[in-house]
Design a protein around this motif. Structure first.
Motif, PDB file in Angstrom:
ATOM      1  N   GLY A 116      53.309 -31.197   9.126  1.00 42.07           N
ATOM      2  CA  GLY A 116      52.431 -32.013   8.294  1.00 42.07           C
ATOM      3  C   GLY A 116      51.015 -32.146   8.813  1.00 42.07           C
ATOM      4  N   SER A 117      50.738 -31.640  10.025  1.00 38.90           N
ATOM      5  CA  SER A 117      49.404 -31.811  10.583  1.00 38.90           C
ATOM      6  C   SER A 117      48.589 -30.521  10.489  1.00 38.90           C
ATOM      7  CB  SER A 117      49.505 -32.243  12.051  1.00 38.90           C
ATOM      8  OG  SER A 117      48.270 -32.047  12.686  1.00 38.90           O
TER       9      SER A 117
ATOM     10  N   LEU B 115      52.051 -24.225   4.502  1.00 42.94           N
ATOM     11  CA  LEU B 115      53.467 -24.475   4.771  1.00 42.94           C
ATOM     12  C   LEU B 115      53.671 -25.878   5.321  1.00 42.94           C
ATOM     13  CD1 LEU B 115      55.747 -22.405   4.570  1.00 42.94           C
ATOM     14  CD2 LEU B 115      55.398 -21.886   6.963  1.00 42.94           C
ATOM     15  N   SER B 116      52.780 -26.255   6.241  1.00 44.46           N
ATOM     16  CA  SER B 116      52.899 -27.526   6.930  1.00 44.46           C
ATOM     17  C   SER B 116      52.640 -28.695   5.980  1.00 44.46           C
ATOM     18  CB  SER B 116      51.907 -27.531   8.086  1.00 44.46           C
ATOM     19  OG  SER B 116      51.914 -28.764   8.727  1.00 44.46           O
ATOM     20  N   LEU B 117      51.631 -28.553   5.104  1.00 43.50           N
ATOM     21  CA  LEU B 117      51.337 -29.625   4.144  1.00 43.50           C
ATOM     22  C   LEU B 117      52.487 -29.785   3.157  1.00 43.50           C
ATOM     23  CD1 LEU B 117      47.571 -29.326   3.199  1.00 43.50           C
ATOM     24  CD2 LEU B 117      48.735 -31.161   4.421  1.00 43.50           C
TER      25      LEU B 117
ATOM     26  N   ILE C 163      56.865 -20.832  13.337  1.00 44.64           N
ATOM     27  CA  ILE C 163      56.768 -21.233  14.747  1.00 44.64           C
ATOM     28  C   ILE C 163      55.508 -22.064  14.955  1.00 44.64           C
ATOM     29  CG2 ILE C 163      56.507 -20.358  17.102  1.00 44.64           C
ATOM     30  CD1 ILE C 163      58.187 -17.959  16.298  1.00 44.64           C
ATOM     31  N   VAL C 164      54.392 -21.621  14.359  1.00 48.52           N
ATOM     32  CA  VAL C 164      53.137 -22.358  14.480  1.00 48.52           C
ATOM     33  C   VAL C 164      53.295 -23.770  13.905  1.00 48.52           C
ATOM     34  CG1 VAL C 164      50.791 -22.496  13.548  1.00 48.52           C
ATOM     35  CG2 VAL C 164      51.610 -20.366  14.541  1.00 48.52           C
ATOM     36  N   VAL C 165      53.976 -23.876  12.767  1.00 51.64           N
ATOM     37  CA  VAL C 165      54.162 -25.184  12.126  1.00 51.64           C
ATOM     38  C   VAL C 165      54.954 -26.115  13.044  1.00 51.64           C
ATOM     39  CG1 VAL C 165      55.311 -26.370  10.235  1.00 51.64           C
ATOM     40  CG2 VAL C 165      53.964 -24.341   9.767  1.00 51.64           C
TER      41      VAL C 165
END
Lengths: 288, 338
Positions: free
Chosen positions: A234-235, A25-27, A226-228
């Motif tokens: 992005g990290s 999700l973050s990437l 929430i974690v993102v």
């Protein structure tokens, strides 16, 4: 003491699931700027394909099939749905919203709304004694898988050309494009990786919860969001650290506090992190 | 002439319950039957809720994923005060709406520290707390997954019973009118123009010397108060609160309504809300008769929504602008001939 060890390992197992979902999700978010609501659908696709094919292929091959199907779904969604809406970010998000609604309904119409019993590897039923605590082995499976994925993902991002493009694209997409590099293939790749990781999370989650249902992806997705945010958009490392903090906090507070307090405390943590560092733990640019 | 269209529609909506007309295909019974009035009331409430949400999304450009929290706050707040504590309905509404607005101010002040997609995620997280609380049934207040039926003891007599469905219908219509008046007043006020300025380019507003943060917070609170009011009306129309109103799917449905109708336009969200609610109810009703995934209302609505995003970017409200050139092109040969 043994309770603490068990809670810690269970929390880390949960953290492993969150990390698998959140890293993809973050990437995707960091590179393409898309808040992918269909990510929960990738998770369900992986889980259902594995569940459906396990009796035919055997579990190990079925797991591979599930991950591949989820990766293919991710790539397909990017190619068919996200790419035509190039540079229209809100519309890209909206399309994934529609897909998440329609996709869950589609799964429901095929396999019904009820939870299905999920197959598990025989060894996960065993129990290992760690410092006096009886820990079910599926926790180690989750943690081991997440650590392997983390190492693999970091190596991929650090040592390959595509990893370089993705890292650079997350930092500054305009600059990468200005250098004449086509980031669009990197978009597809990132969606496929995200899909594969989500699919793996869906499969491991199915084993951990011993069942799957069409709506399961959605509820895990919210904690992954929430974690993102806590980890910094992005990290990957940020997601890993945040996943561990969130998983442990949720597990311990749920055990020692009132029922549901763990979930609430995770959101409280989010509020605190945002007040102190609006861009998250690993975020650099201030967003407000 | 054009300005009177909404007034004519409003008058038609007011007198509708006196008509015994039947519209086969659209409604099962005649217009004045309780079943049809109930369905129409739900549609009107959703029209209002969607417009209230569009104040944030279409006007201020804030893609909140937590709007359901405020609706659930209004719904459960009123339901709990009336059903558990026996408060009169009006007092319960008068207390709940400002309370939810205060909550919106608190949460908004944190969430608006972020912008863009991070804001969406944070509002989603806050709303999730509401969903968890409602499902966990703290102190037996919310009824957990079963929901909380509205006790009729505290309600005015005119709002109780199948015979009085018509009053619920007018009540829902009144809520829609209030929302339209508030949102259109905001639109006309300098605030509305500033909000649209914020949506298009936040820096511009900051350069003029206005605080984007405060303006966005104001929009967030107004929209939260409207949502709470809508939640209270929804509880009356639906006869109780269910955890569904607190779920993230509920917020997603509001987004779908606003976009289907045309986000940021005068009447788009209202039309989208009414259409969505109507389709949702009718498709669920027809569900058993349709094959495969078509039997799932959300599948049809989700697909319709995706198609709308690609092919009808302005939503229903944008349709007229798209049809206009075609109409003009058709008219021209006729004029040339005469």
């Amino acid at each position: 003491m043994s309770t603490v060890v068990l809670l810690a390992l269970t929390g880390l197992g949960l953290a492993a699931l969150y990390f698998l979902i959140a890293s993809g999700l973050s990437l995707v978010f960091g590179l393409a700027g898309v808040l992918n609501f269909a990510h929960g659908l990738f998770l369900s696709v992986g889980a259902y394909v594995t569940w459906w094919s396990a009796p035919h292929l055997g579990l190990p091959l079925a797991v591979v099939a599930g991950v591949v199907a989820a990766a293919a779904t991710g790539a397909l969604v990017e190619l068919a749905m996200i790419r035509p809406l190039y540079a229209r970010h809100t519309e890209q998000v909206l399309v994934t919203v529609g897909l998440s609604l329609a996709g869950v309904a589609l799964l429901q119409s095929i396999w019904g709304a009820d939870a299905r019993v999920f197959p598990a590897f025989a060894f996960t039923g065993n129990v290992t004694t760690v410092l006096g605590a009886q820990v079910p082995d599926d926790r180690f499976l989750l943690i081991g898988a997440a650590v392997l994925v983390l190492a693999g993902l970091l190596a991929f991002l650090r040592f390959t050309r595509y990893g370089l493009v993705i890292r650079a694209g997350v930092e500054n997409r305009t600059m990468v494009k200005a250098l004449g590099i086509d980031v669009r293939n990197a978009f597809t790749l990132v969606f496929a990786i995200g899909g594969a990781l989500a699919g793996l999370a869906g499969i491991l989650g199915g084993m951990y919860f011993t069942s799957i249902s069409p709506g399961q992806g959605g509820s895990l997705l919210i904690f992954a969001f929430i974690v993102v945010v806590i980890g910094g958009l992005g990290s990957v490392t940020g997601s890993a650290v945040a996943a561990v903090v969130v998983g442990l906090l949720q597990q311990f507070v749920n055990y020692y506090g009132a029922s549901g307090a763990g979930d609430v405390s995770v959101v409280a943590l989010l509020a605190i992190v945002l007040l102190l560092r609006p861009a998250g733990i690993a975020g650099k640019a201030a967003t407000a | 002439m054009k300005r009177s269209v909404p007034l004519v529609l409003l008058l038609a909506a007011i007198v509708l319950p006196w008509s015994a007309l039947s519209v086969p295909g659209l409604f099962d019974g005649p217009l004045n039957s309780p079943g049809t009035l109930q369905l129409l009331a739900v549609c009107l409430v959703f029209g209002g809720l969607a417009l209230g949400y569009d104040l944030l999304f279409g006007r201020a450009g804030l893609l909140s994923f937590g709007h359901a929290l405020h609706i659930a706050g209004g719904a459960y707040g009123v339901d709990i005060l009336v059903s558990h504590y026996g408060w009169p309905l009006w007092t319960a509404i008068a207390v709940t709406v400002p309370a939810v607005a205060t909550l919106a101010a608190l949460l908004g002040s944190v969430a608006l520290k972020t912008s863009g997609i991070a804001f969406s995620m944070v509002t989603l997280a806050f709303a999730q707390v509401g969903h968890i609380l409602v499902n966990r049934d703290p102190g037996g207040l919310t009824g957990g997954e079963e929901g909380l039926p509205l006790a009729t003891a505290g309600l005015p007599g005119g709002l109780v019973g199948v015979v009085n469905t018509v009053n619920l219908y007018w009540f829902a219509l009144a809520f829609l009118v209030v929302t339209v008046l508030v949102v259109h007043a905001v639109d006309r006020a300098p605030l509305g123009r500033t909000l649209i300025g914020l949506r298009d380019d936040e820096r511009r507003i900051a350069v003029v010397g206005l605080s984007p943060y405060r303006l966005k917070l104001l929009a967030f609170v107004v929209s939260g108060a409207l949502a709470a009011l809508g939640g209270a009306v929804y509880v009356l129309v639906a006869g109780g609160a269910s955890p569904h109103v607190a779920s993230s799917e509920f917020t997603l449905a509001l987004i779908v309504m606003a976009v289907l109708g045309g986000a940021g336009t005068r009447w788009g969200a209202v039309a989208g809300g009414i259409l969505y609610a109507f389709l949702d109810q009718r498709l669920a009703h027809l569900g058993g008769r349709l094959p495969g995934p078509l039997g799932q209302p959300l599948f049809v609505l989700g697909t319709l929504f995706i198609l709308a995003v690609y092919f009808v970017p302005g939503g229903l409200a944008g349709l007229r602008a798209r049809v206009e050139p075609i109409r003009r092109a058709l008219r021209r040969p006729a004029e040339a001939a005469s």
